[in-house]
Structures are given as C-alpha cells and as structure tokens.
Design a protein around this motif. Sequence first.
Motif, PDB file in Angstrom:
ATOM      1  N   ILE A 109       0.840  -1.200   0.000  1.00  8.95           N
ATOM      2  CA  ILE A 109       0.000   0.000   0.000  1.00  8.95           C
ATOM      3  C   ILE A 109       0.877   1.253   0.000  1.00  8.95           C
ATOM      4  O   ILE A 109       0.609   2.217  -0.727  1.00  8.95           O
ATOM      5  CB  ILE A 109      -0.951   0.001   1.207  1.00  8.95           C
ATOM      6  N   VAL A 110       1.931   1.242   0.802  1.00 13.02           N
ATOM      7  CA  VAL A 110       2.870   2.361   0.803  1.00 13.02           C
ATOM      8  C   VAL A 110       3.486   2.535  -0.584  1.00 13.02           C
ATOM      9  O   VAL A 110       3.593   3.656  -1.095  1.00 13.02           O
ATOM     10  CB  VAL A 110       3.973   2.156   1.864  1.00 13.02           C
ATOM     11  N   ASP A 111       3.866   1.434  -1.209  1.00 18.35           N
ATOM     12  CA  ASP A 111       4.458   1.499  -2.552  1.00 18.35           C
ATOM     13  C   ASP A 111       3.451   2.051  -3.563  1.00 18.35           C
ATOM     14  O   ASP A 111       3.824   2.825  -4.466  1.00 18.35           O
ATOM     15  CB  ASP A 111       4.940   0.115  -2.990  1.00 18.35           C
ATOM     16  N   GLN A 112       2.189   1.651  -3.431  1.00 14.16           N
ATOM     17  CA  GLN A 112       1.156   2.203  -4.313  1.00 14.16           C
ATOM     18  C   GLN A 112       1.006   3.705  -4.097  1.00 14.16           C
ATOM     19  O   GLN A 112       0.782   4.463  -5.050  1.00 14.16           O
ATOM     20  CB  GLN A 112      -0.191   1.521  -4.056  1.00 14.16           C
ATOM     21  N   TYR A 113       1.132   4.127  -2.851  1.00 14.47           N
ATOM     22  CA  TYR A 113       1.022   5.559  -2.536  1.00 14.47           C
ATOM     23  C   TYR A 113       2.115   6.358  -3.241  1.00 14.47           C
ATOM     24  O   TYR A 113       1.851   7.406  -3.842  1.00 14.47           O
ATOM     25  CB  TYR A 113       1.094   5.750  -1.031  1.00 14.47           C
ATOM     26  N   ILE A 114       3.337   5.860  -3.186  1.00 19.41           N
ATOM     27  CA  ILE A 114       4.451   6.537  -3.859  1.00 19.41           C
ATOM     28  C   ILE A 114       4.186   6.624  -5.358  1.00 19.41           C
ATOM     29  O   ILE A 114       4.356   7.676  -5.986  1.00 19.41           O
ATOM     30  CB  ILE A 114       5.779   5.807  -3.594  1.00 19.41           C
ATOM     31  N   ALA A 115       3.732   5.521  -5.953  1.00 18.52           N
ATOM     32  CA  ALA A 115       3.440   5.510  -7.389  1.00 18.52           C
ATOM     33  C   ALA A 115       2.323   6.492  -7.720  1.00 18.52           C
ATOM     34  O   ALA A 115       2.342   7.155  -8.770  1.00 18.52           O
ATOM     35  CB  ALA A 115       3.063   4.094  -7.835  1.00 18.52           C
ATOM     36  N   GLN A 116       1.345   6.610  -6.820  1.00 20.09           N
ATOM     37  CA  GLN A 116       0.240   7.529  -7.064  1.00 20.09           C
ATOM     38  C   GLN A 116       0.692   8.982  -6.956  1.00 20.09           C
ATOM     39  O   GLN A 116       0.219   9.843  -7.707  1.00 20.09           O
ATOM     40  CB  GLN A 116      -0.906   7.246  -6.087  1.00 20.09           C
ATOM     41  N   VAL A 117       1.613   9.256  -6.038  1.00 21.24           N
ATOM     42  CA  VAL A 117       2.204  10.597  -5.956  1.00 21.24           C
ATOM     43  C   VAL A 117       2.787  10.986  -7.309  1.00 21.24           C
ATOM     44  O   VAL A 117       2.537  12.090  -7.826  1.00 21.24           O
ATOM     45  CB  VAL A 117       3.299  10.657  -4.860  1.00 21.24           C
ATOM     46  N   PHE A 118       3.558  10.087  -7.901  1.00 19.15           N
ATOM     47  CA  PHE A 118       4.175  10.367  -9.202  1.00 19.15           C
ATOM     48  C   PHE A 118       3.114  10.553 -10.284  1.00 19.15           C
ATOM     49  O   PHE A 118       3.238  11.427 -11.149  1.00 19.15           O
ATOM     50  CB  PHE A 118       5.121   9.233  -9.590  1.00 19.15           C
ATOM     51  N   LEU A 119       2.071   9.729 -10.247  1.00 22.38           N
ATOM     52  CA  LEU A 119       0.994   9.854 -11.226  1.00 22.38           C
ATOM     53  C   LEU A 119       0.321  11.215 -11.108  1.00 22.38           C
ATOM     54  O   LEU A 119       0.093  11.906 -12.119  1.00 22.38           O
ATOM     55  CB  LEU A 119      -0.043   8.744 -11.021  1.00 22.38           C
ATOM     56  N   PHE A 120      -0.013  11.609  -9.893  1.00 25.16           N
ATOM     57  CA  PHE A 120      -0.665  12.903  -9.687  1.00 25.16           C
ATOM     58  C   PHE A 120       0.241  14.042 -10.149  1.00 25.16           C
ATOM     59  O   PHE A 120      -0.215  14.982 -10.805  1.00 25.16           O
ATOM     60  CB  PHE A 120      -1.041  13.087  -8.215  1.00 25.16           C
ATOM     61  N   TRP A 121       1.516  13.969  -9.820  1.00 23.26           N
ATOM     62  CA  TRP A 121       2.451  14.998 -10.287  1.00 23.26           C
ATOM     63  C   TRP A 121       2.457  15.081 -11.806  1.00 23.26           C
ATOM     64  O   TRP A 121       2.561  16.164 -12.373  1.00 23.26           O
ATOM     65  CB  TRP A 121       3.859  14.689  -9.785  1.00 23.26           C
ATOM     66  N   SER A 122       2.354  13.941 -12.455  1.00 24.56           N
ATOM     67  CA  SER A 122       2.412  13.947 -13.923  1.00 24.56           C
ATOM     68  C   SER A 122       1.225  14.690 -14.544  1.00 24.56           C
ATOM     69  O   SER A 122       1.298  15.131 -15.696  1.00 24.56           O
ATOM     70  CB  SER A 122       2.471  12.506 -14.457  1.00 24.56           C
ATOM     71  N   TYR A 123       0.135  14.846 -13.774  1.00 21.13           N
ATOM     72  CA  TYR A 123      -1.022  15.619 -14.241  1.00 21.13           C
ATOM     73  C   TYR A 123      -1.059  17.022 -13.634  1.00 21.13           C
ATOM     74  O   TYR A 123      -2.012  17.767 -13.844  1.00 21.13           O
ATOM     75  CB  TYR A 123      -2.316  14.879 -13.905  1.00 21.13           C
ATOM     76  N   GLY A 124      -0.021  17.393 -12.883  1.00 16.44           N
ATOM     77  CA  GLY A 124       0.092  18.753 -12.397  1.00 16.44           C
ATOM     78  C   GLY A 124      -0.652  19.072 -11.119  1.00 16.44           C
ATOM     79  O   GLY A 124      -1.096  20.204 -10.922  1.00 16.44           O
ATOM     80  N   PHE A 125      -0.772  18.099 -10.228  1.00 15.84           N
ATOM     81  CA  PHE A 125      -1.386  18.367  -8.927  1.00 15.84           C
ATOM     82  C   PHE A 125      -0.837  17.389  -7.892  1.00 15.84           C
ATOM     83  O   PHE A 125      -0.136  16.430  -8.219  1.00 15.84           O
ATOM     84  CB  PHE A 125      -2.918  18.261  -8.993  1.00 15.84           C
ATOM     85  N   GLY A 126      -1.161  17.652  -6.645  1.00 22.78           N
ATOM     86  CA  GLY A 126      -0.769  16.756  -5.574  1.00 22.78           C
ATOM     87  C   GLY A 126      -1.713  16.893  -4.398  1.00 22.78           C
ATOM     88  O   GLY A 126      -2.522  17.827  -4.332  1.00 22.78           O
ATOM     89  N   GLU A 127      -1.594  15.955  -3.470  1.00 22.57           N
ATOM     90  CA  GLU A 127      -2.411  15.961  -2.251  1.00 22.57           C
ATOM     91  C   GLU A 127      -1.620  16.668  -1.169  1.00 22.57           C
ATOM     92  O   GLU A 127      -0.480  16.305  -0.886  1.00 22.57           O
ATOM     93  CB  GLU A 127      -2.738  14.515  -1.866  1.00 22.57           C
ATOM     94  N   ARG A 128      -2.216  17.699  -0.562  1.00 24.85           N
ATOM     95  CA  ARG A 128      -1.476  18.602   0.306  1.00 24.85           C
ATOM     96  C   ARG A 128      -1.044  18.022   1.646  1.00 24.85           C
ATOM     97  O   ARG A 128       0.099  18.198   2.058  1.00 24.85           O
ATOM     98  CB  ARG A 128      -2.294  19.883   0.537  1.00 24.85           C
TER      99      ARG A 128
END
Length: 201
Positions: A109-128
Amino acid sequence: MKKIGGGWQYSVYDLENGRVIKKPNTFWQAYWTIFFYRFPKNVFHTDRRICRINADAQKSLVFLKTLLSIIGSEFGNPIIHDDYSYEQDKVVPVKTYFKIHSFEENKKIVDQYIAQVFLFWSYGFGERPFKLTNNYGVTKEGKLVFFDLGELYFTKEKAYERVASRHWDRTPISDSKLQKYYIGQMDKNYTIENIEKYWKK
C-alpha cells in the motif's frame, strides 16, 4: 442514509450499494467541527478557515472533473454534482486496513502511494496534507484510492514546499516498523528531483 463519517469539509453517508455520498457541511457544522478540533488553541478566525477550505474543495473538484475519464479509478470513480457533493466507491480506510493486514501487504500500500504521488504529479497536482492513513482507502481488489478530494495543490512551487516540509513524518502509523518503511520511502522518493522528473509529463 446512514452517516458513517466526516471531516471539516464533508459529511459521509453510506448509499448501501457499495458507494458513499459526501455532502458539504453547512457553515455551522464546519464551524463546530473545526472549533472543537482546535480548542483551546487556534480557534480564532474559524470563519475564515471555513471560507478557505470550502474554496479549496470547490477548486479541487472542478479540476478533478477534467481527469475523471482518464484516472477516475484513482479517486474511487467519483460522480461530482453541481452542489459540490460527490459519490464514490466505498473503501476500507488505510488506517483500518493497516491494522488487519500483514507487514508485507501494508508495504504494498505504501508502494502504491508513492506511485500515485508520481501519477498525480504527472497531471500537475498533488495531495497537500500527507494523510495516507486518513485520506486514502483500499478497494476489495487491494487498490489504493484517494478519497478526500478537497485538499489539492496545483503548482510546482507548492510541490517544492511540500517536499521541504517533510510533513509525512507526522503521518500516524501505529506499527513502528511500517512507519519506518513509510518514512524511508517518502524520504527517498518525495524529492525535488522527482518533481522535476514527473511534473506535468
């Protein structure tokens, strides 16, 4: 509908069909939620805080609407309504998931979170706020879902600020071994170099 949770921005109700609906809190619902959470410190200007968090939520939802046809499953396949309420798939909150699964399963789950961070960054946003345990859930299939849609940022400068804050140190994870793994992965991956690598790619 049965109320099953809520926070500063929304109250959550079970639709009893594998989905939930999140309805914006009224001013006074938000006011007392924030007031008692902050009491006795930082209770001043609660009304201003409500205006800000409501504006943040609306901005976030308007932005996410443009992405739902592409990566909607990352957010629990939401349906966003005109009044800024939204429906989502019902998931198991990560803080609950961590308590009933093994260390190896939780690492995934932690690894998925890291991958999702990168995915969100690739679309120009992030979770604060770095609230992995509170703002994320896990589906029956084991997929990590970001379900608290009202706290996003949209600039690279804010991403830099979030990296500099190292706020992930404050993420409450009761398993010390898992917390050490999580902080290590965040330290390794939540970097200026990776912002430059992934942002809006």
